[in-house]
Design a protein around this motif. Sequence first.
Motif, PDB file in Angstrom:
ATOM      1  N   PRO A  80       0.821  -1.196   0.000  1.00 24.54           N
ATOM      2  CA  PRO A  80       0.000   0.000   0.000  1.00 24.54           C
ATOM      3  C   PRO A  80       0.862   1.255   0.000  1.00 24.54           C
ATOM      4  O   PRO A  80       1.971   1.272   0.537  1.00 24.54           O
TER       5      PRO A  80
ATOM      6  N   PRO B 209      -3.703  -7.241   1.148  1.00 23.79           N
ATOM      7  CA  PRO B 209      -4.290  -7.274  -0.196  1.00 23.79           C
ATOM      8  C   PRO B 209      -3.803  -8.492  -0.975  1.00 23.79           C
ATOM      9  O   PRO B 209      -2.730  -9.027  -0.725  1.00 23.79           O
TER      10      PRO B 209
ATOM     11  N   TYR C  51      -7.197   3.021  -0.651  1.00 17.32           N
ATOM     12  CA  TYR C  51      -6.844   1.732  -0.086  1.00 17.32           C
ATOM     13  C   TYR C  51      -7.944   0.690  -0.259  1.00 17.32           C
ATOM     14  O   TYR C  51      -7.779  -0.462   0.124  1.00 17.32           O
ATOM     15  N   GLY C  52      -9.067   1.085  -0.808  1.00 19.19           N
ATOM     16  CA  GLY C  52     -10.166   0.160  -1.007  1.00 19.19           C
ATOM     17  C   GLY C  52     -11.378   0.532  -0.186  1.00 19.19           C
ATOM     18  O   GLY C  52     -11.695   1.709  -0.004  1.00 19.19           O
TER      19      GLY C  52
ATOM     20  N   SER D 163      -9.133  -4.373   0.001  1.00 16.01           N
ATOM     21  CA  SER D 163      -8.751  -3.682  -1.227  1.00 16.01           C
ATOM     22  C   SER D 163      -9.864  -3.775  -2.269  1.00 16.01           C
ATOM     23  O   SER D 163     -10.701  -4.686  -2.240  1.00 16.01           O
TER      24      SER D 163
END
Length: 345
Positions: A6, A171, A234-235, A249
């Motif tokens: 990330p 992720p 970041y989702g 994610s």
Amino acid sequence: MPLRAPAPLPGPLPAPRPGRLRLVVATVALALAGSTLLAGPAQAAPAGGRTVALGDSFASGEGLAPYRAGTDTATTTCHRSPRAYPELLDEGRHPAVSSVRSVACSGALTGDVVADLRPGDDVAAQTAALSRRTRTVTLTVGGNDILFAPVLATCTYTPVPALQGVVLGRPGCREKLEPLVAGATAGLAGKVPTGPGRVSLATVLAEVHRKAPRAKVYVTGYPRLFGLTGFDAYGCRVGSVAGAPLYVSSADVRWVRAKADGLNAALRAGVAQARSLGVPATYVDVADAFTSHNVCGSGTPWLNGVLLAPTAPPSLDPATFHPNAAGQKAYAKAVTAAVQARPRT
């Protein structure tokens, strides 16, 4: 393919709290990995109810306390709530739904519905509550069979570098879990042998029909837990632990949604197999009803994200990623519509 790291979080990072933070975050990660799967079913109610509810935590009403007496003890955590969808059906007083008796249990696998898988604990199979007097059966099961809790534990991560060794998810969970989930889903659909504690849905429905030959059976699907809006870099943000944000994610959100669709397809297939053998079963879709009301959906959420219980130190609330009161009402509405649409015989 290596896992994607990330990007740095904008602004100051949340400061880890020594000792306690590590305990809290580790507790969340471990509990996500299996809390609902380890819950033990309570003893089944005596047979004879006209309407009987079977299944797992989505049917028992996990998270909607206070629970029915005897279902929230040191040895029994079925967590049956009067606000769960099966009991809401009885409020409408439809002729086909009366005197609802729920034996649904948080953590149940398909095998728990049809057999006593825990010798020595005086726990009966859920189908022990059925009889020839039973006229309506609701069933919500399969989420634990396809590893619902471990999937979410593996997919939930934090972009806070200081905590990435403590929060166990990251992720790219698809790469790790796809074969396991695909195999378990195929087993539920009756396409391949099932794993321990699991049977195909058609097997469950055949046993339900054997115990309650006059009953119509309504098998519900599951919602897609995640929506496709409200993302940031970041989702989908699903919660936080002591100030540290928790995410799934965007790529993993789409994979989990696809697995939910696969689960529902397996349930449809199981219903079709059972119907071909004479079982009067109906599949009840709920996924479309939850559209925009899931986690990171555009509307009011009908599902919880990651929640913490007010304990010392804080622990994961088992209502995490479960329907809230509005979600249970949505389930009840979908099942009621299916009951009303079915011709009476």
